[in-house]
Design an enzyme around this catalytic site. Structure first.
Site, mmCIF file in Angstrom:
data_model
loop_
_atom_site.group_PDB
_atom_site.id
_atom_site.type_symbol
_atom_site.label_atom_id
_atom_site.label_comp_id
_atom_site.label_asym_id
_atom_site.label_seq_id
_atom_site.Cartn_x
_atom_site.Cartn_y
_atom_site.Cartn_z
ATOM 1 N N ASP A 75 -50.237 -12.630 -7.890
ATOM 2 C CA ASP A 75 -50.089 -12.897 -6.461
ATOM 3 C C ASP A 75 -49.529 -11.640 -5.791
ATOM 4 O OD1 ASP A 75 -50.061 -14.090 -3.988
ATOM 5 O OD2 ASP A 75 -49.015 -15.900 -4.624
ATOM 6 N N GLU B 73 -46.156 -20.582 3.753
ATOM 7 C CA GLU B 73 -45.281 -20.226 2.634
ATOM 8 C C GLU B 73 -43.819 -20.543 2.929
ATOM 9 O OE1 GLU B 73 -46.433 -16.668 0.458
ATOM 10 O OE2 GLU B 73 -48.304 -16.570 1.564
HETATM 11 C C1 BGC Z 1 -49.957 -16.205 -1.402
HETATM 12 C C2 BGC Z 1 -51.289 -16.486 -2.022
HETATM 13 C C3 BGC Z 1 -52.360 -15.691 -1.331
HETATM 14 C C4 BGC Z 1 -51.999 -14.223 -1.335
HETATM 15 C C5 BGC Z 1 -53.017 -13.360 -0.625
HETATM 16 C C6 BGC Z 1 -49.694 -14.735 -1.261
HETATM 17 O O1 BGC Z 1 -48.527 -14.524 -0.517
HETATM 18 O O2 BGC Z 1 -48.945 -16.785 -2.204
HETATM 19 O O3 BGC Z 1 -51.572 -17.856 -1.964
HETATM 20 O O4 BGC Z 1 -53.583 -15.909 -1.975
HETATM 21 O O5 BGC Z 1 -50.759 -14.056 -0.689
HETATM 22 O O6 BGC Z 1 -52.972 -13.507 0.730
HETATM 23 C C1 BGC Z 2 -49.736 -11.225 3.995
HETATM 24 C C2 BGC Z 2 -50.062 -12.485 3.261
HETATM 25 C C3 BGC Z 2 -49.208 -12.554 2.080
HETATM 26 C C4 BGC Z 2 -47.734 -12.407 2.430
HETATM 27 C C5 BGC Z 2 -46.888 -12.377 1.208
HETATM 28 C C6 BGC Z 2 -48.260 -11.164 4.314
HETATM 29 O O1 BGC Z 2 -47.924 -9.983 4.951
HETATM 30 O O2 BGC Z 2 -50.469 -11.166 5.158
HETATM 31 O O3 BGC Z 2 -51.397 -12.522 2.864
HETATM 32 O O4 BGC Z 2 -49.445 -13.785 1.481
HETATM 33 O O5 BGC Z 2 -47.507 -11.243 3.143
HETATM 34 O O6 BGC Z 2 -45.666 -13.039 1.367
#
Ligand code: BGC
Ligand code: BGC
Length: 745
Positions: free
Chosen positions: A308, A505
């Site tokens: 991830d 998130e």
């Molecule tokens: C998320 C994932 C996601 C990835 C890419 C991460 O922060 O936990 O679910 O696929 O970002 O955007």
């Molecule tokens: C991104 C997300 C990613 C996240 C990680 C963001 O800046 O756009 O895709 O999941 O950071 O926490």
């Protein structure tokens, strides 16, 4: 906002500097691309092509294949220089021209740069198409997974996967970071809405969406590589803390959180993403046992494992990654690393770790082979550029109609005092209020156009208010006021559309109150004061703590996060669709009950599987074959119904195992069921889901759960259990449904 996120923000300028890198790159001419090399021959088996290509690759080229960089920092030139294997768009990371064509142009530009490497290995572009191709302005936004879980309709969900795959294909990417197969056990978790539900059986059933994304096999029309995520235990963390620690026994991890991944592997899922979270204090990104032994070994997962977002950086608890962290992650079994910014230094660290003997060449070759196999299977070498015949499907009518059907089927009617619903379409005046009534952004939630989502008109669609206006006859007046001012007793009903505003998130974690905000409560109070029936439609990513207010409401509908097709909500309110949705999560009676889950002995406000229909009207037929149904206590199999039972041990360890039983009914429908069978050995059921299972000696009796008692003709039901065994674990050989013997599947 979590410290983690602020860290990402601060890390940006640094990342841009580091990404420039000082690597020599892979421009050596020793590996000249041969058009007639075996790996370029689509008639050869994939394994032959992989072996041929791998033998031609330098360590630098292999390291490049294992690297995934973010589109906003990686240049096409660097893609060529470093031979980077994959590019991603993080949440909301879109080209300047955010249209399907703008995306296709961007993806093709990166692809041409990848093809310009000595071996011409195409890159794989990945996006979070988690409820539609949701970064693309104008795409169809489907309900988030929690709403799809409420439909209890895997066939519909698979159809959605197909539609999303077409939109993704038309915009260029060939890989989605979906489905999220989290079994969300604590609704405080900010990612609860990304989960199909709180039981392994429900979530596993929705793994059918993998076949929707990928098609029956990779490489067919609009085939998009799927990703089951986040492996494993993301929904099991203590207090529902995002990226937290799951304190859990191996038995429970296997019983509740593993089955959906087994189901995805059975469906041929091409990739699996590792969870940020930890299991018993061990970060999943370094968990060799669960990634290599259980997932790749025991479950037989043959695709590739992706980390991830900067997940490897978290292994030592310090910002950024070190060579030791790179080695730990790759040795744990991660094949592709979502770096995502500092790809230059990542490639250096990976290469140095191999040279120093910290990672074996065999491990690198295994990782690269897994990645290349999926690229070959997808047909990327033959058709690397966007298939623009799908570009016009993005946000097209057929997909929006499907999304509307999904919205209808996802509505859960939880209260309907005096049958206030459905509302009549004609006559009188209807009042509509609430901050989410006329708001596509609120209805869509996080992961829509931007990572966190946003309130307002962020993308085209039909709001719930517009849906209501479209539905009523010309003789009915619809008055709208966001905060409810202006209502009086002349209205025949008031609809309040309230709930949560978008988040994604950890930003959505709720350690404290889980109730409605003061704005919503004030809006509803104004409607109440007018003395007209009040219908509350809750737009939220999870059950909310509303028990103290429910008595004031005449009707209550959980709409989840429906997306751009708000018409589907109106269809239910006015009876164009008689609700069939049932709760995918137990609804708390108070936030203090969290975590509360089916079978844990707590009594919530509404049980898992609860959902009302309108009386006196035939339940609406579902769009797809497997309609959901309300439970029935009396068992009756109509004459001529026959059954086929499939019994599967989906995982097994030295003393225990997980069994899954699927019942397919042919002929007449079954209303209420009991399945009986006998274990040939000493097996003993210790817990079960989606059925009540009792055992006496070797005789086992399984009775339907409240929500899966009715099996339509041609339909199916399934349940799972955990058990112990001694010696051998031989499967039962005879099953009877309501006393009649079934065939073995
Ligand atoms: C998320 C994932 C996601 C990835 C890419 C991460 O922060 O936990 O679910 O696929 O970002 O955007
Ligand atoms: C991104 C997300 C990613 C996240 C990680 C963001 O800046 O756009 O895709 O999941 O950071 O926490």
């Amino acid at each position: 906002m979590s410290t983690l996120m602020s860290r990402f923000r601060l890390a940006w300028p640094l990342a841009l500097v580091l990404a420039a890198g000082t690597l020599a790159g892979i421009t050596s001419a020793t590996n000249a691309q041969a058009a007639d090399a075996p790996y370029q021959d689509p008639t050869l088996p994939v394994s032959t092509r992989v072996d041929d290509l791998l033998a031609r690759m330098s360590l630098a080229e292999k390291a490049g294949q294992m690297t995934q960089a973010e589109r906003s920092v990686v240049s096409p030139a660097d893609l060529t220089t470093y031979g980077i294997g994959s590019v991603l768009s993080g949440g909301g990371s879109a080209p300047a021209t955010n249209t399907a064509t703008g995306w296709a142009d961007m993806v093709d530009t990166f692809q041409r740069a990848a093809l310009a490497t000595p071996l011409g290995i195409p890159m794989l572009y990945g996006v979070d198409a988690v409820h539609g191709d949701n970064n693309v302005y104008g795409s169809t936004i489907f309900p988030h997974n929690i709403g799809l879980g409420a439909t209890r309709n895997p066939t519909l969900v698979q159809d959605i996967g197909r539609a999303v795959a077409e939109e993704v294909t038309g915009a260029g990417p060939r890989w989605t970071f979906a489905p999220c197969l989290a079994v969300a056990r604590n609704d405080r978790w900010g990612r609860t809405y990304e989960s199909f539900g709180e039981t392994p059986d429900l979530v596993s059933s929705m793994a059918d969406i993998v076949t929707g994304f990928q098609g029956p096999t990779l490489g067919g029309a609009a085939s998009v590589l799927a990703t089951a995520k986040h492996y494993i235990g993301d929904g099991a963390t203590t207090d529902g803390v995002d990226q937290g620690d799951a304190q859990i026994t191996e038995e429970e991890l296997r019983a509740i959180h593993l089955p959906p991944f087994q189901a995805a592997v059975n469906r041929g899922v091409g990739s699996i993403m590792v969870s940020f979270s930890s299991v018993n204090g061990v970060k999943m990104h370094g968990n060799t046992y669960l990634i290599t032994d259980v997932l790749k070994g025991e479950l037989g997962f043959a695709g590739f494992v992706v980390s991830d977002w900067a997940g490897i950086d978290q292994l030592d608890g310090l910002p950024g990654f070190t060579q030791a962290e790179v080695a730990a992650a790759v040795n744990a079994g991660i094949d592709m690393i979502m770096v995502p910014y500092e790809y230059g230094s990542f490639i250096t660290a990976l290469t140095d770790a191999v040279t120093a003997g910290q990672i074996s060449m065999a491990r690198v070759d295994d990782a690269v082979s897994r990645i290349l196999a999926k690229k070959f299977e997808l047909g990327l070498f033959e058709e690397p550029l966007t298939d623009r015949s799908y570009t016009a499907t993005v946000g097209g009518t057929a997909h929006r109609d499907l999304a509307r059907q999904a919205v209808r089927e996802s509505q859960v009617l939880l209260k309907n005092e005096g049958d206030v619903l459905p509302l009549a379409k004609s006559g009188g005046k209807v009042f509509v209020a609430g901050k989410s009534a006329d708001d596509i952004g609120n209805a869509s939630g996080g992961w829509t156009i931007s990572w966190q989502g946003d309130s307002g008109n962020i993308t085209p669609g039909t709001t719930i208010l517009e849906g209501i206006r479209n539905t009523v006859g010309s003789a009915t007046t619809v008055t709208y006021s966001e905060d409810g001012t202006g209502i009086d007793s002349s209205y025949r009903a008031a609809i309040a559309v309230v709930g949560e505003t978008p988040y994604a998130e950890g930003v959505g974690d709720l350690p404290g109150s889980m109730g409605l905000d003061t704005t919503d409560l004030a809006t509803i109070a104004r409607l109440r004061a007018a003395g007209v029936p009040v219908i509350v439609v809750l737009v939220s990513g999870r059950p909310m703590d509303i028990a103290a207010h429910l008595g004031d409401w005449d009707a209550f509908v959980a709409a989840w996060l429906p997306g751009t097709e708000g018409q589907g909500v109106a269809d239910v309110l006015f009876g164009d669709y008689n609700p069939t949705g049932t709760l995918p999560m137990t609804w708390m009676a108070s936030a203090s009950q969290q975590p509360i889950n089916d079978g844990d002995g707590q009594t919530g406000l509404f049980p898992y599987g609860y959902g009302l229909s309108y009386p006196g009207i035939e339940p609406s037929a579902s769009a797809s074959a497997s309609a959901s149904a309300s439970g029935s206590a009396s068992a009756s199999a109509s004459a001529g119904s026959t059954c086929t039972v499939t019994y599967q041990v989906t995982s097994q360890w030295s003393t225990g195992f997980i069994g899954e039983v699927a019942i397919v009914v042919t002929g007449g429908p079954v209303s209420g069921w009991t399945l009986t069978f006998a274990f040939p050995g000493s097996q003993q059921v210790t817990s079960a889901w989606s059925a009540v299972v009792t055992q006496s000696g070797t005789a086992v009796t399984a009775t339907n759960a409240a929500w899966n008692g009715t099996i339509a003709a041609g339909g199916s039901a399934s349940f799972g259990f955990q058990g112990t065994y001694d010696g051998t674990n031989t499967a039962p050989t005879a099953f009877a449904l309501n006393g009649t013997a079934c065939a073995l599947g």
